[in-house]
Design an enzyme around this catalytic site. Structure first.
Site, PDB file in Angstrom:
ATOM      1  N   GLY A  94     -71.085  34.425 -34.660  1.00  0.00           N
ATOM      2  CA  GLY A  94     -72.285  35.094 -34.556  1.00  0.00           C
ATOM      3  C   GLY A  94     -72.989  33.950 -33.713  1.00  0.00           C
ATOM      4  N   GLY A  95     -73.736  32.837 -34.439  1.00  0.00           N
ATOM      5  CA  GLY A  95     -74.295  32.100 -33.327  1.00  0.00           C
ATOM      6  C   GLY A  95     -73.539  31.614 -31.799  1.00  0.00           C
ATOM      7  N   HIS A 111     -70.335  43.127 -44.180  1.00  0.00           N
ATOM      8  CA  HIS A 111     -70.393  41.640 -43.508  1.00  0.00           C
ATOM      9  C   HIS A 111     -70.757  40.898 -45.089  1.00  0.00           C
ATOM     10  CE1 HIS A 111     -72.662  37.928 -41.796  1.00  0.00           C
ATOM     11  NE2 HIS A 111     -71.215  37.756 -41.207  1.00  0.00           N
ATOM     12  N   GLU A 139     -64.233  35.702 -43.121  1.00  0.00           N
ATOM     13  CA  GLU A 139     -65.306  34.326 -43.505  1.00  0.00           C
ATOM     14  C   GLU A 139     -66.234  33.966 -44.640  1.00  0.00           C
ATOM     15  OE1 GLU A 139     -67.842  36.242 -39.510  1.00  0.00           O
ATOM     16  OE2 GLU A 139     -68.521  37.815 -40.968  1.00  0.00           O
ATOM     17  N   GLU A 192     -73.942  39.222 -45.170  1.00  0.00           N
ATOM     18  CA  GLU A 192     -74.912  38.990 -45.160  1.00  0.00           C
ATOM     19  C   GLU A 192     -75.300  40.435 -45.757  1.00  0.00           C
ATOM     20  OE1 GLU A 192     -76.200  37.851 -41.182  1.00  0.00           O
ATOM     21  OE2 GLU A 192     -75.300  35.909 -41.896  1.00  0.00           O
ATOM     22  N   GLY A 194     -72.896  30.145 -39.903  1.00  0.00           N
ATOM     23  CA  GLY A 194     -74.059  30.404 -39.665  1.00  0.00           C
ATOM     24  C   GLY A 194     -74.727  28.427 -40.175  1.00  0.00           C
ATOM     25  N   SER A 228     -68.822  29.858 -38.043  1.00  0.00           N
ATOM     26  CA  SER A 228     -69.253  28.581 -37.323  1.00  0.00           C
ATOM     27  C   SER A 228     -68.006  28.912 -35.874  1.00  0.00           C
ATOM     28  CB  SER A 228     -69.037  27.811 -37.995  1.00  0.00           C
ATOM     29  OG  SER A 228     -70.334  27.805 -38.522  1.00  0.00           O
ATOM     30  N   ASN A 288     -71.065  39.372 -32.875  1.00  0.00           N
ATOM     31  CA  ASN A 288     -71.805  39.898 -33.642  1.00  0.00           C
ATOM     32  C   ASN A 288     -73.240  39.540 -33.498  1.00  0.00           C
ATOM     33  OD1 ASN A 288     -73.411  40.917 -36.241  1.00  0.00           O
ATOM     34  ND2 ASN A 288     -72.501  39.698 -37.461  1.00  0.00           N
ATOM     35  N   TRP A 289     -74.404  40.042 -33.081  1.00  0.00           N
ATOM     36  CA  TRP A 289     -75.332  39.934 -32.425  1.00  0.00           C
ATOM     37  C   TRP A 289     -76.483  39.885 -33.520  1.00  0.00           C
ATOM     38  CZ3 TRP A 289     -76.214  42.168 -27.560  1.00  0.00           C
ATOM     39  CH2 TRP A 289     -74.832  40.986 -26.230  1.00  0.00           C
ATOM     40  N   LYS A 290     -76.060  40.510 -34.967  1.00  0.00           N
ATOM     41  CA  LYS A 290     -77.036  40.186 -35.725  1.00  0.00           C
ATOM     42  C   LYS A 290     -78.069  40.159 -35.363  1.00  0.00           C
ATOM     43  CE  LYS A 290     -74.332  36.815 -37.758  1.00  0.00           C
ATOM     44  NZ  LYS A 290     -74.586  35.486 -38.952  1.00  0.00           N
TER      45      LYS A 290
HETATM   46  C1  PEP Z   1     -70.817  35.950 -38.380  1.00  0.00           C
HETATM   47  O1  PEP Z   1     -71.944  36.501 -38.286  1.00  0.00           O
HETATM   48  O2  PEP Z   1     -70.144  36.517 -39.004  1.00  0.00           O
HETATM   49  C2  PEP Z   1     -70.590  34.475 -38.068  1.00  0.00           C
HETATM   50  C3  PEP Z   1     -69.422  34.130 -38.381  1.00  0.00           C
HETATM   51  O3  PEP Z   1     -71.754  33.744 -37.864  1.00  0.00           O
HETATM   52  P1  PEP Z   1     -72.022  32.106 -36.936  1.00  0.00           P
HETATM   53  O4  PEP Z   1     -70.226  32.394 -35.883  1.00  0.00           O
HETATM   54  O5  PEP Z   1     -72.951  32.309 -36.777  1.00  0.00           O
HETATM   55  O6  PEP Z   1     -71.264  31.659 -38.470  1.00  0.00           O
END
Ligand code: PEP
Length: 258
Positions: A237-238, A98, A170, A100, A176, A216, A12-14
């Site tokens: 994500g990251g 999500h 999640e 966010e 994050g 994470s 997920n590149w956001k």
């Molecule tokens: C996400 O955005 O769904 C996520 C899990 O981010 P991260 O891996 O950065 O915690």
């Protein structure tokens, strides 16, 4: 993981990467890992890069994904993108709900339910995100919160669609933050979600639906998470923004499953 369910490693590149950067990444990751037969790699770029990424994701086992969509197929919804438009681009999956979207943009279980239904109705598969915030976990409310989110998002879904569904657990406190749920903490909630699917539908639906973990996930914790019997993949994500790191996540090592 359980060998009967094909794992999904989703990026997920956001709001990161231009179309040119996204295409470069998509080419590099396919060259780096090659065709996939026992797992799926899913990439969710920003909308502006989706068509270009879908065009270059031609290696077996790689699929484009959108990060969100509206539930209506068309209409006066300035700034929104419909599931028909995403289907036209060759999208296989759409992330809905999500954290966010829920916490910054006010999405509710009801909007998540409508979006998931619209994604299915347009020939794609929703990745429905659920998870508790830290205060809810600390108050012992994780199962109540997650259970209510599952019920709310899947209300009225038929069993045929439910078995193709992807859920992503999640925990919001792990997104994050660098603070991952331990494999045992994650497995506990995944097992609870699978049980909930059995109560809402039946055992075969619960055994077939895939439940991803997100929060994470990194190259150094993906293997231990994927050892858990009810974790069927990861939403990242990251650590999905760098080719080498996402490549290692796609190539997770698995030793003790069924
Ligand atoms: C996400 O955005 O769904 C996520 C899990 O981010 P991260 O891996 O950065 O915690």
């Amino acid at each position: 993981m359980n060998s009967k369910r094909k794992p999904i490693l989703a990026a997920n590149w956001k709001m990161h990467k231009t179309a040119a950067e996204a295409v470069e990444f998509a080419r590099a990751i396919q060259e780096g890992t090659g065709p996939l037969s026992d797992r799926e790699a899913v990439i969710a770029p920003p909308f502006t890069a989706l068509q270009a990424v879908a065009g270059v994701l031609q290696t077996a086992g790689y699929f484009p994904c959108a990060q969100n969509c509206h539930w209506e197929v068309k209409g006066a919804f300035t700034g929104e993108i419909s599931p028909v438009m995403l289907g036209e681009l060759g999208c296989r999956y759409v992330i809905v709900g999500h954290s966010e979207r829920r916490h910054i943009f006010g999405e509710t279980d009801e909007t998540v339910r409508k979006k998931a239904a619209a994604v299915f109705a347009n020939g794609m598969v929703p990745i429905v995100c659920i998870g508790e915030v830290l205060a809810q976990r600390e108050a012992g409310g994780t199962f109540d919160v997650v259970g209510a989110q599952v019920d709310g998002a899947l209300k009225d879904l038929d069993a045929d669609r439910a078995r193709r569904l992807v859920l992503a657990y999640e925990p919001v406190w792990a997104i994050g933050t660098g603070r991952t749920a331990t494999p045992v903490q994650a497995q506990e909630v995944h097992a609870f979600i699978r049980q909930r699917l059995e109560s809402l539908f039946d055992k075969s639906v619960a055994n077939e639906a895939r439940i991803l973990y997100g929060g994470s996930v990194k190259p150094d914790n993906v293997d231990s998470l994927m050892e858990q019997p009810d974790i069927d993949g990861t939403l990242v994500g990251g650590a999905s923004l760098e080719v080498e790191s996402f490549k290692r996540i796609i190539e997770f090592q698995f030793s003790s499953g069924e």
